[in-house]
Design an enzyme around this catalytic site. Structure first.
Site, short mmCIF file in Angstrom:
data_model
loop_
_atom_site.label_atom_id
_atom_site.label_comp_id
_atom_site.label_asym_id
_atom_site.label_seq_id
_atom_site.Cartn_x
_atom_site.Cartn_y
_atom_site.Cartn_z
N ARG A 190 -9.03 4.33 10.25
CA ARG A 190 -9.21 3.67 11.55
C ARG A 190 -10.69 3.47 11.85
NH1 ARG A 190 -5.45 1.21 11.10
NH2 ARG A 190 -5.39 2.26 9.09
N GLN A 238 0.27 4.11 3.51
CA GLN A 238 0.32 4.14 4.97
C GLN A 238 1.75 4.29 5.50
OE1 GLN A 238 -2.67 1.74 7.28
NE2 GLN A 238 -2.73 0.55 5.40
N LYS A 250 -4.23 -8.23 5.42
CA LYS A 250 -2.86 -8.56 5.01
C LYS A 250 -2.19 -9.56 5.96
CE LYS A 250 -0.50 -4.74 7.37
NZ LYS A 250 0.27 -5.60 8.27
N THR A 251 -2.42 -9.43 7.26
CA THR A 251 -1.80 -10.36 8.21
C THR A 251 -2.32 -11.78 7.99
OG1 THR A 251 -1.61 -8.58 9.84
CG2 THR A 251 -1.38 -10.83 10.65
N ASP A 279 6.71 -7.96 6.62
CA ASP A 279 5.45 -7.25 6.83
C ASP A 279 5.74 -5.75 6.96
OD1 ASP A 279 2.77 -6.83 7.22
OD2 ASP A 279 2.73 -7.54 9.29
N GLU A 280 4.71 -4.90 6.75
CA GLU A 280 4.86 -3.44 6.86
C GLU A 280 6.08 -2.95 6.08
OE1 GLU A 280 2.51 -1.82 8.04
OE2 GLU A 280 1.52 -2.98 9.61
#
Length: 731
Positions: A600, A249, A32-33, A218-219
């Site tokens: 993770r 998330q 995504k980044t 973002d987020e």
């Protein structure tokens, strides 16, 4: 720029969607980044002025990294990339005077500054109740009210009727009045006042709408109500708003984050284009299958399934340990095996917990086996304030000359003994050339005012009582007596998660001490305290080049990844955390936390539980976490349900048959399979003298399988897995 060669088909679509509202549902490890960065770069390449581009992230570190990436791609700076609070501060520095209350040179108060104001207010109210808990309660209410946009008057109607509601509202109003007098804002004000400014002054809002025609967040799942309302106003005119988030998330509900903002965005911005990034570049298919099985049990989600084109991968392992000590030994033996059998290093491993109160067995085993580690999401067990406070009382009764320990707890719990009184007490003892402990024995002989003596009398009485009782009680009973006499429970509010964790930590410490006493019936407090001192001595991580094992809360590693992850303590009441009033929304957030923990892992994932665990001073049998059932782990456990030894099924070279029976994955492929340790265990015998790299020489008292009880002079008995322990026979 040739984006086709840099991005997959899913990623390209949002990068090319340059006009109108866009929602990108980006799964864990989906890049995504990268998408957000290239989308901004594409805007600049298409002629959009960097000056008109705004990107919001949630940390200063993320903002800097994005700024650097965009500059590397385009060679241009100018887009404003910042956190919500930084953006709001910039707006207020320009236009806050339009509200008619503050000037542009306002101060920003942090949490400590805010608490000091509330503390002074509560003290001025001359209340008879527990001031510490009232201060916490008021701070919590003020922050909640501001995060949801309530001023004191509107908040009063919301909480009218709850205990102390009038006091809370008065304190909120007085707190705001104090901020205004000081021309100061707290962190919550930075957001709230920008919302107020945009809502009340259309001319100012339009100025920023014209300035920032292309907005990125973002987020997005971590935005709260006020942040979303600011975004909605700012982006309303041109609707070129690009948000990236993952409702699966969203794990910060406890601090106001509202994952439903994702659905609201679609409703409030007509014509919104929705793109899903569900191709995962991080984890194996085996790991993603478990993640998908767990998260699909959440009903309030927009829905997506992570996938990967990576073939193969190692089966996710599940271990049901007998207790928390066997659980820790199992985890560390798997780590040791992987390090010996492949190219894994300490830095490739993470042990993830839901709450920091259960890290102690893993920390202790790392110390026993000389494995360097770092703790994320809290202080190391023996470095936590509440642990140091309790140990300080024990140090005082074993070593009355320990003035540092006396100074540490002279006002713990709060007794009204301030810095001035403490300084005068020290000076009076120095004048008499006596220790602080001796001074407490007879305060009447010290040159102190009556007021100061009265403040010290309660502490002196407690210290003298504990010192007298230490030889009159057995050690087990004395530990309980210390806890009850000091009344640690009164210091913490069980309804506040941080305080509950502190009480859990104290309970864990008492468990540690009692286990030490059980293993060392003739032991003294001195031996235990010496043992703790060695536990807390650690290697310099910088000298190790950062090659250390990670022990962390799940919240502490969001955004990170590891080759191998152990999610431990998967028991009902621990993960998920359950309370009497746990709601469906709270369980769904717990499930999202589990989803974050699973994702993770890049190559290997282990899920573990203890069948019984010491908590709150006693050992209780546990119930497996509902997440284990949802992941289909309970149907096919790695070990038999009645497996209470460690481990039951062994191969001649010392590790479990379940691992040996599966094909070695490509990323861990070796020509030769090695044992957990080449150490010859037949060399160890009861009565033998051995040497540990940290604890020195000791005598083997008992050997059971691979485990041994070894007594070290002045440190008592410690239990080791002989394969893992850095122990050699003294010739």
């Amino acid at each position: 720029m040739d984006y086709e060669s840099l991005l997959n088909e899913q990623q390209l679509k949002p990068v090319y969607a340059l006009e109108g509202p866009v929602l990108v549902l980006a799964g864990a490890g989906s890049g995504k980044t990268r998408v957000l960065t290239y989308r901004i770069a594409n805007l600049i390449e298409k002629g959009v002025s960097p000056y008109s581009i705004l990107a919001i992230t949630f940390t200063n570190k993320a903002a800097k990294e994005m700024q650097d990436r965009i500059e590397n791609v385009t060679g241009i700076r100018g887009a404003q990339i910042s956190t919500f609070h930084s953006f709001c501060t910039k707006v207020l520095r320009q236009d806050i005077e339009a509200l008619g209350v503050y000037t542009k040179n306002f101060s920003i108060y942090d949490d400590e500054d805010s608490t000091k104001i509330v503390t002074r207010l509560v003290k001025a109210y001359n209340l008879d109740d527990d001031k510490k808990n009232i201060i916490k309660e008021i701070r919590s209410h003020i922050s909640y009210a501001k995060n949801y946009g309530f001023d004191p008057q509107s908040y009063a109607s919301k909480i009218r009727g709850i205990p102390r509601w009038q006091l809370i509202i008065k304190a909120y109003q007085d707190y705001q009045d104090e901020l205004i007098r000081n021309n100061a804002l707290d962190f919550d004000d930075l957001l709230l006042l920008v919302l107020k400014l945009f809502a009340e002054r259309k001319d100012i809002l339009e100025k920023y709408q014209e300035r920032y025609k292309y907005i990125h967040v973002d987020e997005f799942q971590d935005t709260n109500k006020i942040q979303y309302m600011i975004l909605r106003l700012l982006g309303y005119k041109y609707a070129n708003v690009f948000v990236v988030g993952d409702d699966d998330q969203s794990i910060y509900g406890w601090r106001g984050a509202d994952y439903t903002n994702i659905k609201k965005f679609v409703e409030n911005f007509p014509g919104c284009k929705i793109f899903k990034l569900d191709r995962n570049y991080r984890s194996t298919k085996q790991i993603l299958d478990v993640a998908n099985k767990v998260i699909r049990n959440n009903k309030e989600r927009m829905g997506k399934e992570l996938w990967t084109d990576k073939e193969g991968g190692v089966k996710v392992e599940y271990k049901k340990a007998w207790d928390e000590l066997e659980e820790a030994d199992y985890v560390l033996s798997q780590i040791n095996m992987l390090k010996r059998n492949s190219d894994y290093e300490d830095k490739d491993f993470a042990i993830l917990v839901r709450t920091s109160s259960i890290t102690r067995p893993f920390e202790e085993k790392c110390n026993l086996y000389n494995i360097p580690y770092r703790l994320i999401g809290g202080h190391k067990f023996y470095e936590r304030k509440e642990i140091k406070d309790f140990l300080a009382y024990l140090k005082i009764v074993t070593n009355p000359k320990d003035s540092e320990s006396i100074l540490r707890v002279i006002n713990v719990p709060k007794r009204g003994i301030g810095d001035s009184a403490i300084e005068k007490f020290k000076e009076a003892c120095d004048a008499k050339k006596i220790t602080l402990f001796d001074g407490l024995q007879d305060l009447s002989k010290l040159d102190l005012t009556t007021v100061t003596k009265n403040k010290l009398m309660n502490f002196a009485a407690i210290v003298n009582d504990l010192y007298a009782k230490r030889d009159l009680m057995d050690l087990d009973s004395f530990i309980d007596y210390v806890y009850e006499t000091i009344d640690f429970a009164s210091m913490y509010d069980v309804d506040v998660e941080e305080d509950k964790d502190r009480l859990d930590n104290l309970s864990e410490l008492i468990t540690v001490i009692k286990n030490f006493i059980k293993d060392n019936p003739e032991s003294t407090l001195d031996e235990f305290l010496q043992s703790v001192t060695l536990q807390t001595s650690e290697d310099d991580q910088e000298k190790l080049g950062g090659n250390v094992l990670t022990i962390a809360t799940v919240h502490g590693v969001k955004g990170l990844e590891f080759r191998c992850v152990f999610v431990v303590g998967l028991e009902d009441g621990i993960f998920p955390i359950r309370r009497m009033d746990t709601t469906t929304d709270e369980i769904e957030e717990e499930r999202r936390i589990m989803y974050v923990a699973i994702t993770r892992a890049k190559e290997r994932l282990y899920l573990t539980q203890a069948q019984q665990r010491y908590r709150f001073g006693q050992k209780n049998f546990t119930t497996p976490s509902i997440f284990l059932k949802e992941a289909d782990m309970l149907k096919t456990p790695t070990y038999d349900d009645d497996d209470v030894s460690y481990p039951k099924k062994k191969l001649s070279y010392g590790y479990t048959s379940t691992f040996a029976s599966k094909p070695t994955p490509s990323f861990a492929e070796k020509k030769e399979i090695k044992p957990v340790s080449d150490k010859d265990l037949t060399q160890f015998r009861v009565g033998q003298i051995v040497e540990h790299t940290k604890f020195g020489k000791g005598e083997i008292l008992a050997i059971t399988g691979e485990n041994a009880d070894i007594k070290f002079e002045g440190l008592g008995v410690k239990k080791f897995n002989l394969r893992l322990a850095p122990i050699s026979v003294v010739k």
